[in-house]
Design an enzyme around this catalytic site. Structure first.
Site, mmCIF file in Angstrom:
data_model
loop_
_atom_site.group_PDB
_atom_site.id
_atom_site.type_symbol
_atom_site.label_atom_id
_atom_site.label_comp_id
_atom_site.label_asym_id
_atom_site.label_seq_id
_atom_site.Cartn_x
_atom_site.Cartn_y
_atom_site.Cartn_z
ATOM 1 N N CYS A 184 -1.355 19.786 13.328
ATOM 2 C CA CYS A 184 -2.676 19.995 12.718
ATOM 3 C C CYS A 184 -2.646 21.344 11.995
ATOM 4 O O CYS A 184 -1.564 21.871 11.715
ATOM 5 C CB CYS A 184 -3.793 19.905 13.761
ATOM 6 S SG CYS A 184 -3.771 21.165 15.048
ATOM 7 N N ARG A 187 -6.739 20.074 17.746
ATOM 8 C CA ARG A 187 -6.370 18.654 17.732
ATOM 9 C C ARG A 187 -4.960 18.370 18.240
ATOM 10 O O ARG A 187 -4.769 17.537 19.137
ATOM 11 C CB ARG A 187 -6.523 18.084 16.303
ATOM 12 C CG ARG A 187 -7.961 18.013 15.836
ATOM 13 C CD ARG A 187 -8.050 17.774 14.343
ATOM 14 N NE ARG A 187 -7.566 18.924 13.577
ATOM 15 C CZ ARG A 187 -7.491 18.994 12.261
ATOM 16 N NH1 ARG A 187 -7.867 17.951 11.549
ATOM 17 N NH2 ARG A 187 -7.058 20.083 11.657
ATOM 18 N N ASP A 203 -11.919 17.706 12.225
ATOM 19 C CA ASP A 203 -11.572 19.010 12.792
ATOM 20 C C ASP A 203 -12.743 19.507 13.639
ATOM 21 O O ASP A 203 -13.814 19.787 13.099
ATOM 22 C CB ASP A 203 -11.290 19.986 11.643
ATOM 23 C CG ASP A 203 -10.665 21.266 12.145
ATOM 24 O OD1 ASP A 203 -10.714 21.508 13.372
ATOM 25 O OD2 ASP A 203 -10.124 22.011 11.328
HETATM 26 P P1 4NP Z 1 -6.937 22.522 14.591
HETATM 27 O O1 4NP Z 1 -8.345 23.238 14.296
HETATM 28 O O2 4NP Z 1 -6.221 22.409 13.258
HETATM 29 O O3 4NP Z 1 -7.319 21.206 15.128
HETATM 30 O O4 4NP Z 1 -6.211 23.411 15.570
HETATM 31 C C1 4NP Z 1 -8.423 24.438 13.583
HETATM 32 C C2 4NP Z 1 -8.365 25.624 14.258
HETATM 33 C C3 4NP Z 1 -8.448 26.815 13.555
HETATM 34 C C4 4NP Z 1 -8.588 26.798 12.182
HETATM 35 C C5 4NP Z 1 -8.635 25.598 11.498
HETATM 36 C C6 4NP Z 1 -8.562 24.417 12.208
HETATM 37 N N1 4NP Z 1 -8.673 28.005 11.464
HETATM 38 O O5 4NP Z 1 -8.803 27.958 10.243
HETATM 39 O O6 4NP Z 1 -8.589 29.069 12.071
#
Ligand code: 4NP
Length: 160
Positions: A7, A13, A123
């Site tokens: 991800c 995720r 997300d």
């Molecule tokens: P993930 O969620 O991709 O599911 O881990 C996110 C966590 C942090 C960020 C973006 C998505 N971020 O931009 O910091």
């Protein structure tokens, strides 16, 4: 088989996808190794998001030992299958993987549930606990489909 769940941040995720699939393949004695990584590296070295950990524990899965890391070019060689949680992540993977990006190995995770629909796991980073619960359930169903798809395409017979 070595599987990498991918991800953006590797804190919401893909840690859930890693924990849920590893749990299921262990129970089914498939002997697969499941890992996860992120494309943006913003959270390198961090533990999974508290709400991902919470919803996992509520479902009997411990993801607290996982550490966020950014995907590397080498990962595209090491892993047999790399699953992108979303369309934007798959695009990032193409860019990062460069010549090592292999279309036969890399695909959208949710296409295991609904083939060819090219859906993305939402997300949950921007939302509340309900979002994490929804994402858990979606990933859980997709991991079941992934294993079933594998067993069907390989005519796998379990070892007793
Ligand atoms: P993930 O969620 O991709 O599911 O881990 C996110 C966590 C942090 C960020 C973006 C998505 N971020 O931009 O910091």
């Amino acid at each position: 088989m070595k599987i990498l769940m991918v991800c953006l941040g590797n804190i919401c995720r893909s840690p859930l996808a890693e924990g849920i699939l590893q749990n299921k393949v262990d129970a089914a004695k498939l002997g697969w190794n499941v890992d996860s990584a992120g494309t943006n590296g913003f959270h390198d070295g961090e533990s999974p998001h508290k709400l991902s950990q919470k919803v996992a524990v509520a479902n009997g899965i411990d993801i607290s030992e996982q550490i966020s890391r950014r995907i590397t070019q080498e990962d595209f060689l090491i892993y047999d299958r790399l699953y992108a949680m979303s369309v934007d992540v798959l695009e990032d993977m193409k860019r990062i993987g460069g010549e090592q990006f292999n279309e036969r190995k890399c695909s959208l995770f949710l296409n295991e549930l609904h083939q060819g629909k090219n859906n993305s796991v939402p997300d949950p980073w921007y939302g509340n606990e309900d979002g994490f619960i929804e994402v858990f359930q979606l990933i859980d169903r997709t991991c079941d489909a992934l294993i079933n798809n594998y067993l069907q395409t390989t005519n796998y017979t379990p070892k007793i």
